[in-house]
Each structure stands twice: as C-alpha cells, then as structure tokens.
Scaffold this motif. Structure first.
Motif, PDB file in Angstrom:
ATOM      1  N   PRO A 586      11.661   1.290  -2.549  1.00 56.34           N
ATOM      2  CA  PRO A 586      12.878   0.882  -1.909  1.00 56.34           C
ATOM      3  C   PRO A 586      13.433  -0.554  -2.707  1.00 56.34           C
ATOM      4  N   PHE A 587      12.499  -1.062  -3.361  1.00 61.24           N
ATOM      5  CA  PHE A 587      12.987  -2.521  -4.156  1.00 61.24           C
ATOM      6  C   PHE A 587      12.935  -2.198  -5.804  1.00 61.24           C
ATOM      7  N   HIS A 588      12.827  -1.035  -5.975  1.00 67.49           N
ATOM      8  CA  HIS A 588      12.969  -0.678  -7.480  1.00 67.49           C
ATOM      9  C   HIS A 588      12.019  -1.668  -8.428  1.00 67.49           C
ATOM     10  N   ALA A 589      10.819  -1.610  -7.938  1.00 66.97           N
ATOM     11  CA  ALA A 589       9.359  -2.292  -8.424  1.00 66.97           C
ATOM     12  C   ALA A 589       8.793  -1.412  -9.645  1.00 66.97           C
ATOM     13  N   GLY A 590       9.155  -0.234  -9.469  1.00 62.80           N
ATOM     14  CA  GLY A 590       8.401   0.804 -10.678  1.00 62.80           C
ATOM     15  C   GLY A 590       6.856   0.593 -10.447  1.00 62.80           C
ATOM     16  N   ASP A 591       6.337   0.303 -11.622  1.00 59.90           N
ATOM     17  CA  ASP A 591       5.008   0.429 -11.616  1.00 59.90           C
ATOM     18  C   ASP A 591       4.169  -0.626 -10.757  1.00 59.90           C
ATOM     19  N   GLY A 592       5.273  -1.726 -10.349  1.00 57.26           N
ATOM     20  CA  GLY A 592       4.713  -2.743  -9.491  1.00 57.26           C
ATOM     21  C   GLY A 592       4.948  -2.422  -7.896  1.00 57.26           C
ATOM     22  N   ASN A 593       5.385  -1.188  -7.594  1.00 56.81           N
ATOM     23  CA  ASN A 593       5.705  -0.656  -6.394  1.00 56.81           C
ATOM     24  C   ASN A 593       4.304  -0.605  -5.577  1.00 56.81           C
ATOM     25  N   LYS A 594       3.468  -1.676  -5.358  1.00 51.95           N
ATOM     26  CA  LYS A 594       2.411  -1.421  -4.484  1.00 51.95           C
ATOM     27  C   LYS A 594       1.955  -2.541  -3.624  1.00 51.95           C
ATOM     28  N   VAL A 595       1.364  -2.315  -2.617  1.00 51.95           N
ATOM     29  CA  VAL A 595       0.874  -3.192  -1.730  1.00 51.95           C
ATOM     30  C   VAL A 595      -0.808  -3.038  -1.641  1.00 51.95           C
ATOM     31  N   SER A 596      -1.602  -4.030  -1.230  1.00 56.18           N
ATOM     32  CA  SER A 596      -2.898  -4.186  -1.170  1.00 56.18           C
ATOM     33  C   SER A 596      -3.573  -4.816  -0.091  1.00 56.18           C
ATOM     34  N   TYR A 597      -4.745  -4.817   0.162  1.00 54.75           N
ATOM     35  CA  TYR A 597      -5.703  -5.491   0.895  1.00 54.75           C
ATOM     36  C   TYR A 597      -5.767  -5.554   2.436  1.00 54.75           C
ATOM     37  N   TRP A 598      -4.287  -5.582   3.055  1.00 52.78           N
ATOM     38  CA  TRP A 598      -4.384  -5.622   4.540  1.00 52.78           C
ATOM     39  C   TRP A 598      -3.067  -5.174   4.837  1.00 52.78           C
ATOM     40  N   ALA A 599      -2.936  -4.407   5.994  1.00 54.15           N
ATOM     41  CA  ALA A 599      -1.736  -4.031   6.586  1.00 54.15           C
ATOM     42  C   ALA A 599      -1.945  -4.275   8.160  1.00 54.15           C
ATOM     43  N   GLU A 600      -0.760  -4.532   8.673  1.00 49.62           N
ATOM     44  CA  GLU A 600      -0.240  -4.745  10.041  1.00 49.62           C
ATOM     45  C   GLU A 600       0.309  -3.748  10.588  1.00 49.62           C
ATOM     46  N   PHE A 601       0.086  -2.981  11.655  1.00 47.93           N
ATOM     47  CA  PHE A 601       0.672  -2.051  12.153  1.00 47.93           C
ATOM     48  C   PHE A 601       1.948  -2.412  12.897  1.00 47.93           C
ATOM     49  N   LEU A 602       3.023  -2.736  12.294  1.00 46.61           N
ATOM     50  CA  LEU A 602       4.298  -3.198  13.074  1.00 46.61           C
ATOM     51  C   LEU A 602       4.929  -2.520  13.879  1.00 46.61           C
ATOM     52  N   MET A 603       5.328  -2.725  14.982  1.00 49.84           N
ATOM     53  CA  MET A 603       5.998  -2.096  15.899  1.00 49.84           C
ATOM     54  C   MET A 603       7.461  -2.610  16.166  1.00 49.84           C
ATOM     55  N   PRO A 604       8.408  -2.028  15.362  1.00 51.12           N
ATOM     56  CA  PRO A 604       9.851  -2.787  15.573  1.00 51.12           C
ATOM     57  C   PRO A 604      10.326  -2.752  17.051  1.00 51.12           C
ATOM     58  N   GLU A 605      10.852  -3.806  17.432  1.00 47.54           N
ATOM     59  CA  GLU A 605      11.463  -3.908  18.870  1.00 47.54           C
ATOM     60  C   GLU A 605      13.061  -4.182  18.681  1.00 47.54           C
ATOM     61  N   HIS A 606      13.298  -5.291  17.521  1.00 44.75           N
ATOM     62  CA  HIS A 606      14.666  -5.008  17.377  1.00 44.75           C
ATOM     63  C   HIS A 606      14.736  -5.360  15.928  1.00 44.75           C
ATOM     64  N   ALA A 607      13.459  -5.779  15.057  1.00 40.92           N
ATOM     65  CA  ALA A 607      13.661  -5.856  13.699  1.00 40.92           C
ATOM     66  C   ALA A 607      14.130  -4.565  13.053  1.00 40.92           C
ATOM     67  N   LYS A 608      14.564  -4.539  11.821  1.00 45.44           N
ATOM     68  CA  LYS A 608      15.031  -3.298  11.013  1.00 45.44           C
ATOM     69  C   LYS A 608      13.906  -3.212   9.852  1.00 45.44           C
ATOM     70  N   PRO A 609      13.327  -1.927   9.967  1.00 41.76           N
ATOM     71  CA  PRO A 609      12.436  -1.852   8.843  1.00 41.76           C
ATOM     72  C   PRO A 609      13.183  -1.677   7.398  1.00 41.76           C
TER      73      PRO A 609
END
Length: 731
Positions: A586-609
């Motif tokens: 979604p942010f057009h990062a190409g080869d850099g489109n990666k996340v690592s190490y940690w993930a929180e299981f976010l449950m949106p209540e009002h926030a926009k994913p």
C-alpha cells in the motif's frame, strides 16, 4: 609555580570519615539527591565559532617546551582558536596525596594566551591516580554482573579509566579538594573561558555498599512503606514481597522488572548528583566570566539523565563521533546527536570531541576521512546548532589504549593532509564564523524519547539473536527504532527536536513521533491524547502504553489510556519468525515492503486500517491504523517496519501535517538544513554527502553563498562538488 602541600590534615580527616557508618553516609548522599535549586546560569554570547582540539602537551615525547612552541605555531598558522586541556591527568595535578602542581599546565595556558588561543579546562576526576587506588581500594567500583540473571558484583581493577564509585566518601573528598584548588588557581585567568566537568560521566555500573544503601533510602522516600513498594513491583510473585526495608535484596540477582527499572533511575540520579555537585563547586570557585559544561559521551545513554544534568550547565557539550566513514559518511549520526544536544536546553551547544583522522581502540577499524569530509563535518555540526567544534585530539598518542584514535597530527607530529584541511576550514571560519555562530533552529517535528522505555525494553526485549532460553542480545530494540525514525526524517530533509516524558506541552509541534512508549504513567498518555484532540498529529509505534511507570503491564485492554485516541484495542501479540509483506504494497515500498519481529493483533474500533499483513493468519489484523480523534490524528504502527516503509509512513504523515515542500524534492545525497543567524538572516545549508558532483535546487530567497561570495537567486541550481556544500545567507 612550585607544588603546594595542602595544610589540611587530610589523613586524619579520612580516618575519621572511615569511621562513619555506611548508613550515615547514605543519608548524606540521599540529601544530595534532594531537589535543590539550580544555580543561576550564564547567558553566553560567542562572537564567532570556536574551532580547535583537545591538547595534551604532557603526552608529548622529547622536549615538551620546544614541542609546545611548535604546536602553537602550527595552530596559529592553521587558524585554530580554542583548546581543551587538563581533564585526563589527575596524577600530574596531584602527584601525591595533598601535593598540587600547576607549573606544567601554567606554561601551556600562558603560551596559549599569548597566541590568542582560548582554553577550556576540565576537572580531571574521571581517571584516578595510582596512589589513590593503592591507599583507598574501596573507591574502585563493584560492578553489576552482566547477563540476564545477574550474579555477584565484579570488582573493578585499576588500569582502565572510569573505574570508581563516584559516591565513595573518600573519592568525593579527594575530588572536591582537587577541584577547589585547580579552579581557584585559574579563576582570574582571561585565557580560561570555561570549565568542563569530568569526562563522559556515567554510573560505571557501580553497586558498592554505599550505593545500595543510598538506593534503599531513595526507595523509603519514594514508596514510604515496604508494603507499597511490594505492591508496585508485584513482589508477591515468587513470594519476594518485603516486610521491612532491611529485607531489600541487592541488585545483583534481581528479577523484578520494577526493581530493575527503579535501579536504573537511581543510577541516573547518582550521575546527576555527581555532576550537579561538581557544578556547584566550580561555580563557587570559578571566575564570573567562565562558563560550565560537561562533555556527554554521546547522547541517549541508559544510565545518564541528560536532561537533568543540563539544568546545572551553562551550555551543553557532546562528544559526537561518527563511525560511518569514507563511502558511508552521510551526516546522520551528527544530526541525531546534535538534535538531542540542542533539545536539552533549546539552545546552541558545543562539540567537545569529534573525529580527526581514524578512530578505534585497535588498528582493526582505521578509516580516515576522504578529502573534503573533515571540512564538511565541521559545517555539519554548525548546521545542527553547534557553536564550537573540537577534535579529539591535536596529536596522535604514541602508546597505550588510544594509540590508534588519531588526532589532527599523526604520530610523526608533522603537517599532513588532515592538518591542511583543518587549516582551510579554520581560515574560512575566520571570515564567516560570525554569520554561522548562534544559529537559531525551529522545527515543527519532535520525537518523544523515553529513557525508561529504553531500559524496560532492554529487560524484556522483543527480539533475540539466539534460540529460545539463550537470552542472547537483541537484533532490534528501542534504540534501533529511535534511530530508524530519526533517519527517515533525516532522509526526508526534515529537522526534528526531542521532547521527553516530563515535557508538559507538545503543542509547539505539528507532528509528534512516539517510538515504543512502553513505560508511561497515565498523565503522560493523557497529555498525548489531549495533544491529538487539540489538532496535533501523532505517529506512534508498537508497545506504546503497555506498562505503567513501575514497569507493570496495565490490567486493562491495550493500549490502555490511549485506547480512545488510538481508536483500537488488542489482546494478543506475536513475534514474527520471518519478515512479512503488507498486502498489495500500500505504500509502494517495493522490495522494502516488509515488516519484522513483532505484531500486535489490532482490533479497530474507530481507527481506519491503512495496511494488512499478507499472511493467511496474521492477515486478519491490520498492521497500521490511523484514527481521527478530535481535531488531530493518531497513526499507529503495530509492527516493526522496514526502513523504506518507515520513510513512506513518515512522508505521508508530514504531508498530512503540511510539512513538505521543495526540500523533499532534492537528490538523495543532498541534505538541507535551515536556521536564522544572530543577524536575523535566514541561513540555508546544502550538503552533498557523496563522491560525485550533484546539483541541488535552491528554493528560497535571494542571497549569497558565504563560502565563495557568489550571489544566489531563488530557483538557481547549486553545483555541489564531492563532499562539498553551500551556505546561502538570505539578504
């Protein structure tokens, strides 16, 4: 001048002192940590940039008088105007107990004065003399063992510097006596313009008995009862709750996260107390015209409260070394260190040490600067708000630990390539220094830096370089996250200040960046929420709001008091065994489109994913959200982003905050900074951190390039040579 033997009966005093109980000593130390008023500080005006080096004539081989005259002649020819001296050789100032020698330094100070070179003297308290260690081995620090589970303290050995317990009564006695003698001796000397307290002061991991008893008294004052402390630290766990203060265990084997965090705060308080104590002594004995500073050994240390220490200084100083050399030289380290230094007092600062040639305590990392990099480095520091740049050091040392930490001169002590470039720079500063000194920098972006969070995450890291139960060191941590965020701003040509958990009002900034605020009381989290509600924009990362001020996880759904402002909650989290992509890039990062190490299981209540994981399980939860709260927004990163993604996210946040413009259109190797000089004129620095020529686009008001005198108009193209720069002063 002949040495003077102190007439005070120091031996008798120390015998009496040694009979005082440790409890009484701790009580005195505790009183020193009270909230005493800060002495009045000076308003400093530097007429031009100070440019020089640390100088140690006492280290020189051969005829030191002849060497002194030759060195001063070379300094004068080069155009240097300041030296720092005296901070490293207590054994010369006081060769034996109570006998003080000044002649060795008087001749150097006098010679510098005759040459018009100003002097900053240091209190030489960071390396104790051999006679003191022999007479008082209790001064040496008993250090906390390394490793996850601690162990017996490890006695420091004599030989390495910074090996003492700075709370030791014997050490304090000797240090005070020395400081009073030296400062009083030079108080009326017009050549001595300032005093540096100690050198790169830290806690040295001291856990001596007096340090522990002081800690106990600090806890008694803070928590009042053992029951309250046990509750705050959850000491019912493993049945370790306290019933009397005498039951308090030492730090050696502590497993309590609350204990560890509070000990880290105590260690910081000890450093603060020591430097405040020195500041008061120097201020009492120094001349009215002499300023007080201390040279932080780089910023953002876990056991040093830089903000609290700065309260007792007239001006902040930092030793800013960059270890990205030659092809990797890019100004980024200088920027983050300079931004932090400037933020401590919202004022200009001094660079008391920086790279001359190569650095390191071995010969395994010898990377001297390319042509042009020494000069560019000086202007890099000035563009960040420095009023002085000094090298460590003038001449390379022929032996011992820092043999390969080279000075301006190499071991042959002759003019060389570095000297020629220093000379070129100094002669430029003779002409344009008054236009550059005292630069006023205004930023609309701030990073909230939390020492408590740094320490607490170190105790409970979210990454490991080894298998489970190995307790190996982390591969990423709070520091790496802060560095990444600042680097992304730097690459985007956006300046930043630092703010702190004690900052009461964030409204001076349009964008607040909050990395992993793991430790925070409810009041701080409320101030952040209020900032957003009032129209501020926040970029916040994972682990924020998770634990309270005692390093205890909140017994409410994460992110605790931030839930309404963030617009989501979460109950689960996971480490990521391998990097994951974000779905559809979604942010057009190409080869850099990666996340690592940690993930929180976010449950949106009002926030926009804003982004989801590209994964059959983790893909159920968004990785990044944004919430409109009141008049502002809070963007939350529930995972550790790649550098490319982080830069893309911050660019988006800057655009939404109205903080982008022509600087973001410059070539990648061009870095731009801005400020207003003392003449009220805007300055624009354009740096080329590359080995090739590059063209920058000048987008501001017409003016003059101070380095070559040529006029520059808006929309002109600036041709920047390899490792070169332009400084445009608007009309």
């Amino acid at each position: 001048m002949k040495g003077k033997v102190m007439d005070f009966p120091s031996k008798r005093f120390l015998i009496v002192l040694s009979s005082i109980s440790l409890l009484a000593v701790a009580a005195v130390a505790q009183q020193a940590h009270s909230d005493a008023p800060t002495p009045a500080q000076k308003t400093l005006e530097f007429p031009t940039v100070l440019y020089g080096a640390a100088y140690y004539n006492e280290y020189m081989p051969g005829d030191r008088d002849a060497r002194l005259q030759k060195d001063i002649a070379m300094m004068k020819a080069a155009g240097l105007n300041v030296v720092r001296m005296g901070e490293s050789t207590w054994s010369l100032w006081e060769p034996e107990d109570g006998r003080f020698e000044y002649a060795w330094m008087d001749r150097v100070v006098d010679a510098m004065g005759k040459a018009g070179i100003k002097v900053i003297l240091g209190t030489p308290t960071y390396s104790i003399p051999a006679w003191m260690a022999h007479e008082h081995p209790e001064i040496l620090a008993d250090r906390i063992s390394g490793g996850h589970f601690g162990g017996p303290t490890e006695p420091a050995q004599y030989g390495m510097r910074q090996n003492m317990d700075t709370d030791s009564p014997a050490y304090r006695f000797y240090a005070e006596r020395l400081i009073r003698h030296i400062v009083a001796h030079y108080k009326d000397n017009p050549t001595v313009i300032g005093w540096q307290l100690d050198n790169e002061t830290a806690s040295y991991d001291a856990a001596n008995r007096d340090v522990f008893i002081g800690f106990q008294h600090y806890l008694e004052k803070k928590f009042v009862t053992p029951k309250a402390l046990s509750k705050a630290w959850f000491l019912n766990y493993w049945g370790e709750n306290l019933h009397t203060w005498e039951d308090l265990p030492t730090r050696n084997g502590a497993q309590s996260t609350g204990y560890k965090l509070e000990w880290s705060r105590w260690s910081q308080m000890r450093v603060t107390d020591f430097l405040h104590w020195q500041s008061e002594l120097v201020r009492e004995c120094a001349g009215a015209q002499q300023f007080i500073t201390t040279d932080y050994g780089s910023m953002m240390k876990r056991d040093v409260n830089e903000e609290a220490i700065a309260e007792s200084l007239d001006i902040v100083a930092d030793n800013i070394y960059h270890f990205a050399a030659q092809d990797h030289y890019d100004g980024a380290t200088q920027a983050i260190q300079g931004d932090f230094s400037r933020s401590l007092k919202h004022a200009n600062f001094l660079v008391t040490e920086t790279n001359a040639q190569s650095t390191d305590w071995t010969s395994a990392h010898q990377y001297p600067p390319y042509d042009g990099q020494l000069r560019e480095d000086v202007y890099t520091h000035l563009s960040n708000g420095a009023n002085m740049v000094e090298y460590w050091h003038w001449a390379s040392i022929p032996a011992n630990q820092e043999t390969y930490w080279k000075g301006v001169l190499s071991h042959d002590l002759e003019p060389n390539r570095a000297y020629a470039e220093v000379s070129r720079t100094a002669h430029e500063l003779e002409k344009i220094g008054p236009h550059l000194v005292g630069l006023n920098i205004h930023n609309d972006v701030a990073i909230l830096w939390s020492r408590d969070s740094d320490n607490a995450i170190e105790f409970m890291p979210f990454t490991s370089s080894g298998p489970q139960w190995s307790f190996a060191g982390p591969t990423a941590d709070y520091t790496s996250l802060v560095m990444q965020l600042h680097r992304s701003l730097y690459d985007l040509n956006v300046g930043a200040d630092f703010v702190f958990p004690e900052t009461k009002d964030f409204s001076a900034y349009k964008l607040l960046i909050v990395p992993a605020l793991y430790i925070a009381d409810d009041a701080l989290l409320q101030r952040i929420a209020d900032y957003v509600k009032g129209g501020g924009h926040v970029v916040m990362t994972f682990k924020s709001g998770f634990a309270n001020e005692n390093s205890a996880v909140r017994w409410v759904r994460a992110p605790g008091p931030l839930r309404e402002a963030a617009g989501f909650s979460y109950q689960e989290f996971s480490n990521l065994e391998h990097p994951l992509a974000l779905k559809d890039d979604p942010f057009h990062a190409g080869d850099g489109n990666k996340v690592s190490y940690w993930a929180e299981f976010l449950m949106p209540e009002h926030a926009k994913p804003l982004a989801y994981y590209d994964h059959p399980f983790f893909g159920k939860w968004p990785a990044i959200t944004e919430n409109q709260f009141g008049a502002g927004t809070l963007l939350y990163e529930g995972t550790y982003l790649s550098n490319a993604l982080q830069t893309a996210i911050l660019k988006r946040a800057l655009e939404e905050s109205g903080l982008t413009g022509p600087d973001q259109q410059e070539p990648a190797s061009v870095h731009v900074t801005h400020g207003v000089n003392r003449m009220g004129k805007r300055l624009h620095y354009y740096f080329n951190y590359s080995a090739g020529e590059v063209k920058a686009n000048y987008a501001y008001g017409g003016g003059t390039n101070l380095l070559d005198g040529r006029p520059v108009s808006k929309s002109d193209s600036l041709a920047l040579g390899p490792w070169d720069l332009a400084i445009i002063e608007e009309k």
